[in-house]
Design an enzyme around this catalytic site. Structure first.
Site, PDB file in Angstrom:
ATOM      1  N   SER A  99       4.243  10.742  -1.663  1.00  0.00           N
ATOM      2  CA  SER A  99       3.510   9.928  -2.652  1.00  0.00           C
ATOM      3  C   SER A  99       2.397  10.771  -3.272  1.00  0.00           C
ATOM      4  CB  SER A  99       2.864   8.721  -1.978  1.00  0.00           C
ATOM      5  OG  SER A  99       3.846   7.979  -1.316  1.00  0.00           O
ATOM      6  N   GLU A 145      -3.260  11.555  -3.978  1.00  0.00           N
ATOM      7  CA  GLU A 145      -3.252  11.514  -2.507  1.00  0.00           C
ATOM      8  C   GLU A 145      -3.345  12.911  -1.865  1.00  0.00           C
ATOM      9  OE1 GLU A 145      -0.497   8.756  -0.379  1.00  0.00           O
ATOM     10  OE2 GLU A 145      -0.040  10.504   0.827  1.00  0.00           O
ATOM     11  N   ARG A 156      -5.163   5.701   3.882  1.00  0.00           N
ATOM     12  CA  ARG A 156      -5.017   7.140   3.608  1.00  0.00           C
ATOM     13  C   ARG A 156      -6.375   7.848   3.607  1.00  0.00           C
ATOM     14  NH1 ARG A 156      -1.091   5.075   4.495  1.00  0.00           N
ATOM     15  NH2 ARG A 156       0.889   5.094   3.389  1.00  0.00           N
TER      16      ARG A 156
END
Ligand SMILES: Cc1cc2nc3c(=O)[nH]c(=O)nc-3n(C[C@H](O)[C@H](O)[C@H](O)COP(=O)(O)OP(=O)(O)OC[C@H]3O[C@@H](n4cnc5c(N)ncnc54)[C@H](O)[C@@H]3O)c2cc1C
Length: 345
Positions: free
Chosen positions: A240, A335, A170
């Site tokens: 998420s 995130e 990520r």
């Protein structure tokens, strides 16, 4: 002297329709961008006024916490070009404003494999490299051949190689030192005509039959995701909310001794802990309060029921982080990308 403001740039526009948390903050200036010429014109104007520039795709990986100063650009640059074909693969250039899932569906339709596991991830093609989107054992970096960018400094177009981008879990340079430097205008993917399926993650193997092809994998991924994740069109969320924390072997052993059923994946010398499991153990799954909450089927997903501002969600984030830290000694990392100036609380 400032350049005259192009007619397509509006002032004081609500960003509520442009972020999947549906928080209602304003962009000082806002423009829908459909061509590279418009992009260059808009950024040239912003530079002449020394305004910061922020690019949005689908707004599905954003946490907007305040009004956004400067110019916000909504990237709708569409393009789909077959650049090169071999017996085994095809090189396809997708405009950054193409919808990611539609691009995956198109590839599957053409019999081109490599991104079928990334079906149904919301957002645009241009944002996919920013956090190196991933799901079901596949990351977009695995198929990226080139990324075309506009350099904000001198308004020139460049082609970046994937090795330049420092892709990680990520992560990429676009999230950090390149955040204000480059606008992604297209992404070229090398897709396979002889696809090798990745079925080892998330119950995919059980969901497809022997001899399955990319179409079946695509359908299975869509079905699993629909059953587990909230559709942002129905319930505001950004997927998420926390990254899965990566810890060393010593930390993992200490957690495992106290919680024998900890969900974790070995990664070289380290362990990736399932953040959803940590949140679940800390008692957050299904929590609802102050207009926000934690999705009932997946404790990794924070949801917004009816707030127009981000304060309650930010407070919930902090409470979850504190409780996971107290219970496991692990720090959770957000995130989604934070945008806008924090309000005075
Ligand atoms: C229900 C749901 C499920 C999700 N599942 C996953 C998943 O499985 N895996 C995963 O990795 N992610 C997942 N996400 C997160 C999100 O969908 C991805 O990160 C997606 O790539 C974001 O795309 P976007 O166009 O919405 O980006 P935005 O949210 O609009 O932008 C995200 C960041 O990228 C920057 N950016 C956007 N476009 C450009 C551009 N053209 N040039 C330069 N910078 C740009 C923005 O400035 C911002 O910093 C999920 C989100 C939701 C809501």
């Amino acid at each position: 002297m400032n350049d005259p403001r192009p007619a397509f740039i509006e002032t004081d526009v609500s960003l509520q329709p442009y972020n999947t948390f549906r928080f209602d903050y304003q962009a000082q200036y806002f423009a829908l961008i459909e061509t590279i010429e418009q992009l260059v014109q808009a950024i040239a104007w912003a530079k002449s006024c020394t305004l910061p520039v922020t690019v949005l795709g689908g707004g599905s990986n954003l946490l907007i916490q305040g009004d956004v100063a400067g110019l916000v650009l909504l990237n709708h640059i569409k393009r789909l070009t077959r650049l090169e074909e071999t017996l085994d693969s095809a090189l396809i250039e997708f405009g950054a404003g193409e919808v990611w899932h539609d691009s995956v569906a198109w590839a599957v339709e053409q019999g081109l494999g490599g991104i079928e596991n990334l079906a149904l991830i919301p957002g645009s093609v241009g944002a996919a490299p920013v956090q190196n989107i991933g799901a079901y054992g596949v990351e977009v970096k695995d198929v990226i051949a080139a990324i075309q960018v506009l350099d904000v400094a001198d308004l020139s177009l460049h082609t970046l190689a994937p090795e330049d981008c420092a892709f990680g879990y990520r992560e990429s340079r676009f999230k950090h030192e390149w955040r204000e430097r480059y606008v992604i205008t297209s992404v070229t993917l090398r897709l396979s005509k002889q696809p090798l399926l990745t079925l080892e993650y998330g119950g995919l193997k059980n969901a497809v039959s022997e001899g399955a092809g990319i179409r079946q994998v695509f359908d299975a991924v869509c079905e699993i995701r629909r059953s587990k994740l909230p559709d942002p069109a129905q319930l505001a969320n950004s997927g998420s909310f926390f990254k899965n924390p990566v810890v060393d072997a010593e930390c993992y052993a200490a957690i495992k001794a106290k919680f024998p059923n900890v969900v974790a994946f070995a990664q070289a010398q380290q362990w990736k802990l399932a953040a959803g499991w940590l949140n679940d153990q800390a008692g957050w799954k299904g929590y609802r309060g102050q207009g926000v909450g934690v999705y009932e089927k997946q404790a990794l997903v924070l949801v917004n029921y009816d707030c127009t501002k981000a304060d309650a969600l930010l407070a919930l984030e902090q409470s979850i982080k504190d409780s996971v830290q107290a219970m496991f000694g692990v720090e959770l990392e957000r995130e989604p990308v934070l945008l806008g100036a924090a309000s005075c609380r």
